[in-house]
Design a protein around this motif. Structure first.
Motif, mmCIF file in Angstrom:
data_model
loop_
_atom_site.group_PDB
_atom_site.id
_atom_site.type_symbol
_atom_site.label_atom_id
_atom_site.label_comp_id
_atom_site.label_asym_id
_atom_site.label_seq_id
_atom_site.Cartn_x
_atom_site.Cartn_y
_atom_site.Cartn_z
ATOM 1 N N LEU A 287 -6.271 56.655 -50.660
ATOM 2 C CA LEU A 287 -7.707 56.421 -50.507
ATOM 3 C C LEU A 287 -8.159 55.261 -51.378
ATOM 4 O O LEU A 287 -8.983 54.435 -50.947
ATOM 5 C CB LEU A 287 -8.482 57.692 -50.871
ATOM 6 N N TYR A 288 -7.621 55.180 -52.590
ATOM 7 C CA TYR A 288 -7.965 54.061 -53.466
ATOM 8 C C TYR A 288 -7.415 52.750 -52.928
ATOM 9 O O TYR A 288 -8.090 51.706 -53.009
ATOM 10 C CB TYR A 288 -7.422 54.315 -54.873
ATOM 11 N N GLU A 289 -6.203 52.792 -52.375
ATOM 12 C CA GLU A 289 -5.620 51.574 -51.809
ATOM 13 C C GLU A 289 -6.454 51.067 -50.637
ATOM 14 O O GLU A 289 -6.698 49.866 -50.487
ATOM 15 C CB GLU A 289 -4.180 51.847 -51.370
ATOM 16 N N ALA A 290 -6.905 52.008 -49.786
ATOM 17 C CA ALA A 290 -7.730 51.610 -48.639
ATOM 18 C C ALA A 290 -9.072 51.047 -49.115
ATOM 19 O O ALA A 290 -9.588 50.081 -48.533
ATOM 20 C CB ALA A 290 -7.946 52.815 -47.730
ATOM 21 N N ALA A 291 -9.624 51.647 -50.183
ATOM 22 C CA ALA A 291 -10.895 51.152 -50.708
ATOM 23 C C ALA A 291 -10.737 49.742 -51.279
ATOM 24 O O ALA A 291 -11.619 48.889 -51.132
ATOM 25 C CB ALA A 291 -11.414 52.110 -51.774
ATOM 26 N N LYS A 292 -9.597 49.489 -51.945
ATOM 27 C CA LYS A 292 -9.352 48.154 -52.472
ATOM 28 C C LYS A 292 -9.268 47.119 -51.357
ATOM 29 O O LYS A 292 -9.796 46.007 -51.464
ATOM 30 C CB LYS A 292 -8.050 48.142 -53.275
ATOM 31 N N MET A 293 -8.608 47.481 -50.263
ATOM 32 C CA MET A 293 -8.487 46.563 -49.131
ATOM 33 C C MET A 293 -9.849 46.271 -48.518
ATOM 34 O O MET A 293 -10.072 45.192 -47.956
ATOM 35 C CB MET A 293 -7.531 47.138 -48.093
ATOM 36 N N ASP A 294 -10.778 47.228 -48.614
ATOM 37 C CA ASP A 294 -12.131 47.020 -48.092
ATOM 38 C C ASP A 294 -13.027 46.286 -49.081
ATOM 39 O O ASP A 294 -14.207 46.060 -48.795
ATOM 40 C CB ASP A 294 -12.763 48.366 -47.730
ATOM 41 N N GLY A 295 -12.478 45.954 -50.245
ATOM 42 C CA GLY A 295 -13.239 45.193 -51.230
ATOM 43 C C GLY A 295 -14.053 46.020 -52.197
ATOM 44 O O GLY A 295 -14.921 45.481 -52.898
ATOM 45 N N ALA A 296 -13.792 47.306 -52.279
ATOM 46 C CA ALA A 296 -14.540 48.170 -53.197
ATOM 47 C C ALA A 296 -14.049 47.991 -54.624
ATOM 48 O O ALA A 296 -12.841 47.973 -54.883
ATOM 49 C CB ALA A 296 -14.398 49.635 -52.777
ATOM 50 N N GLY A 297 -14.961 47.867 -55.565
ATOM 51 C CA GLY A 297 -14.615 47.759 -56.972
ATOM 52 C C GLY A 297 -14.355 49.118 -57.579
ATOM 53 O O GLY A 297 -14.423 50.160 -56.917
ATOM 54 N N ARG A 298 -14.088 49.155 -58.907
ATOM 55 C CA ARG A 298 -13.763 50.415 -59.559
ATOM 56 C C ARG A 298 -14.940 51.392 -59.548
ATOM 57 O O ARG A 298 -14.756 52.577 -59.287
ATOM 58 C CB ARG A 298 -13.329 50.147 -61.004
ATOM 59 N N LEU A 299 -16.130 50.897 -59.805
ATOM 60 C CA LEU A 299 -17.287 51.794 -59.813
ATOM 61 C C LEU A 299 -17.541 52.371 -58.420
ATOM 62 O O LEU A 299 -17.877 53.553 -58.267
ATOM 63 C CB LEU A 299 -18.529 51.053 -60.312
ATOM 64 N N ARG A 300 -17.388 51.539 -57.387
ATOM 65 C CA ARG A 300 -17.570 52.018 -56.020
ATOM 66 C C ARG A 300 -16.501 53.046 -55.664
ATOM 67 O O ARG A 300 -16.779 54.035 -54.985
ATOM 68 C CB ARG A 300 -17.520 50.846 -55.046
ATOM 69 N N GLN A 301 -15.268 52.853 -56.134
ATOM 70 C CA GLN A 301 -14.199 53.814 -55.868
ATOM 71 C C GLN A 301 -14.475 55.147 -56.572
ATOM 72 O O GLN A 301 -14.249 56.213 -55.997
ATOM 73 C CB GLN A 301 -12.863 53.243 -56.342
ATOM 74 N N ILE A 302 -14.989 55.047 -57.800
ATOM 75 C CA ILE A 302 -15.319 56.283 -58.521
ATOM 76 C C ILE A 302 -16.426 57.047 -57.804
ATOM 77 O O ILE A 302 -16.368 58.276 -57.655
ATOM 78 C CB ILE A 302 -15.734 55.948 -59.971
ATOM 79 N N TRP A 303 -17.429 56.312 -57.328
ATOM 80 C CA TRP A 303 -18.575 56.960 -56.690
ATOM 81 C C TRP A 303 -18.213 57.558 -55.325
ATOM 82 O O TRP A 303 -18.676 58.648 -54.971
ATOM 83 C CB TRP A 303 -19.715 55.961 -56.555
ATOM 84 N N ASN A 304 -17.392 56.869 -54.555
ATOM 85 C CA ASN A 304 -17.099 57.296 -53.186
ATOM 86 C C ASN A 304 -15.818 58.112 -53.031
ATOM 87 O O ASN A 304 -15.635 58.776 -52.009
ATOM 88 C CB ASN A 304 -17.002 56.075 -52.260
ATOM 89 N N ILE A 305 -14.926 58.055 -54.028
ATOM 90 C CA ILE A 305 -13.649 58.762 -53.899
ATOM 91 C C ILE A 305 -13.454 59.781 -55.021
ATOM 92 O O ILE A 305 -13.186 60.962 -54.768
ATOM 93 C CB ILE A 305 -12.464 57.760 -53.884
ATOM 94 N N THR A 306 -13.597 59.318 -56.269
ATOM 95 C CA THR A 306 -13.282 60.185 -57.405
ATOM 96 C C THR A 306 -14.246 61.362 -57.517
ATOM 97 O O THR A 306 -13.817 62.523 -57.571
ATOM 98 C CB THR A 306 -13.294 59.375 -58.710
ATOM 99 N N LEU A 307 -15.538 61.082 -57.553
ATOM 100 C CA LEU A 307 -16.518 62.159 -57.704
ATOM 101 C C LEU A 307 -16.508 63.135 -56.525
ATOM 102 O O LEU A 307 -16.523 64.350 -56.736
ATOM 103 C CB LEU A 307 -17.912 61.573 -57.919
ATOM 104 N N PRO A 308 -16.473 62.671 -55.257
ATOM 105 C CA PRO A 308 -16.346 63.635 -54.159
ATOM 106 C C PRO A 308 -15.046 64.440 -54.214
ATOM 107 O O PRO A 308 -15.017 65.594 -53.791
ATOM 108 C CB PRO A 308 -16.392 62.754 -52.909
ATOM 109 N N GLY A 309 -13.980 63.849 -54.786
ATOM 110 C CA GLY A 309 -12.707 64.552 -54.862
ATOM 111 C C GLY A 309 -12.716 65.721 -55.826
ATOM 112 O O GLY A 309 -11.932 66.659 -55.670
ATOM 113 N N ILE A 310 -13.575 65.675 -56.831
ATOM 114 C CA ILE A 310 -13.632 66.775 -57.804
ATOM 115 C C ILE A 310 -14.945 67.548 -57.709
ATOM 116 O O ILE A 310 -15.262 68.352 -58.587
ATOM 117 C CB ILE A 310 -13.451 66.240 -59.237
ATOM 118 N N ARG A 311 -15.702 67.318 -56.651
ATOM 119 C CA ARG A 311 -17.007 67.971 -56.522
ATOM 120 C C ARG A 311 -16.883 69.484 -56.491
ATOM 121 O O ARG A 311 -17.648 70.203 -57.146
ATOM 122 C CB ARG A 311 -17.722 67.471 -55.269
ATOM 123 N N SER A 312 -15.910 70.009 -55.727
ATOM 124 C CA SER A 312 -15.761 71.460 -55.641
ATOM 125 C C SER A 312 -15.396 72.055 -56.993
ATOM 126 O O SER A 312 -15.873 73.144 -57.350
ATOM 127 C CB SER A 312 -14.705 71.811 -54.603
#
Length: 319
Positions: A210-235
């Motif tokens: 998921l992080y690799e795909a986000a990097k290819m889409d041009g997402a920075g670290r903060l965007r990756q944290i907001w869209n991938i990391t936080l939703p991944g640990i939400r439960s």
């Protein structure tokens, strides 16, 4: 009719025997796991469930010479005393305010701390950070209280440093305006590192693709944290938040008891210290048990309410 009923009896007995046989086989196959769990089970039975028999004291005028069961039954008398006591409102308010501060700061900081550690790419440095953050957890509250007294007393290290810098002293230990802030600061320093363990485990289960795909889409670290990391640990955050709400009136007896002094008692006395003072020191066992039982009931209601709210928001909840 009786013959038909008697014909069913062997079948019922056979099904019952088969069910118990399967249960026994499962226990036998998992005997080593149960042996490993035995110390924890004994701990909860001896220190959590057996003492619940003493809850009956809340409904009696407990007499130490008569014992629990022979003491006079008075019903809800001590619960009425709770609401008639002028100090109870202040004590409950102090408990709620300190607990609210702990939820806002001491509960959220481990989340951001775990994300920061997770973002460190060098494994050796990550291990050093984890060790440094974990270490305060293994200090007892007696040691922590001693450290804070040495640092923040009037002639302590902090005030001496301020005087050397040409600044005025600060009063934290006996200043009612700063006392709650100091309590929360202690909890943050002592428990934040330990609180990251579960979050780091949840972060390790997030798919790296998921992080690799986000990097290819041009997402920075903060965007990756907001869209991938936080939703991944939400439960995980929701489950821990529900469990935290269950102990919303439990803010730590040992810590506050060690730091409490007459100058800050109006803002620092909480339910646990009041129960100790009323029950152990003054001998009002029935009244203090009623206060503790009411606190537990409120915590149970908070857990059920938070769990139901979490399920309505699409999360799995605790049960």
């Amino acid at each position: 009719m009786s013959a038909r009923a008697s014909s069913y009896t062997p079948d019922i007995q056979a099904r019952g025997n088969g069910r118990w046989s399967r249960i026994g086989k499962v226990f036998w196959n998992e005997r080593f796991l149960w042996l490993m769990a035995l110390p924890g089970l004994l701990f909860f039975i001896v220190y959590k469930y057996l003492p619940m028999l003493g809850v009956a004291i809340a409904f009696k005028d407990y007499n130490l010479m008569l014992g629990i069961w022979d003491s006079k039954w008075v019903g809800l008398k001590h619960f009425y005393r709770i609401f008639d006591n002028p100090d109870i409102g202040r004590i409950f308010l102090n408990t709620l305010i300190i607990s609210f501060y702990q939820i806002v700061f001491a509960f959220t900081i481990p989340i951001f701390l775990a994300i920061m550690i997770h973002e460190v790419s060098k494994r050796s440095f990550k291990r050093v950070l984890q060790t440094v953050f974990y270490m305060p957890h293994f200090l007892s509250w007696v040691v922590v209280a001693g450290i804070f007294y040495l640092m923040f007393q009037s002639d302590g290290a902090v005030n001496n440093l301020l005087l050397d810098m040409g600044l005025s002293k600060i009063d934290i230990l006996s200043n009612s305006d700063n006392f709650r802030f100091m309590l929360v600061l202690q909890v943050i320093w002592k428990e934040s590192g330990w609180g990251t363990i579960i979050y780091l485990a949840a972060l390790s289960s997030i798919d790296m693709e998921l992080y690799e795909a986000a990097k290819m889409d041009g997402a920075g670290r903060l965007r990756q944290i907001w869209n991938i990391t936080l939703p991944g640990i939400r439960s995980t955050i929701v489950v821990l938040f529900i469990l935290r709400l269950g102990s919303v009136l439990d803010v730590g007896f040992e810590q506050i008891f060690l730091m409490l002094n007459p100058s800050v008692r109006d803002v620092g006395e909480v339910i646990e210290t009041y129960v100790y003072q009323a029950g152990v020191v003054n001998g009002n066992f029935s009244f203090s048990t009623a206060v503790g039982l009411l606190k537990g009931l409120i915590g149970l209601i908070m857990i059920f309410g938070a769990n139901k709210l979490a399920k309505r928001m699409g999360e799995r909840g605790v049960f």
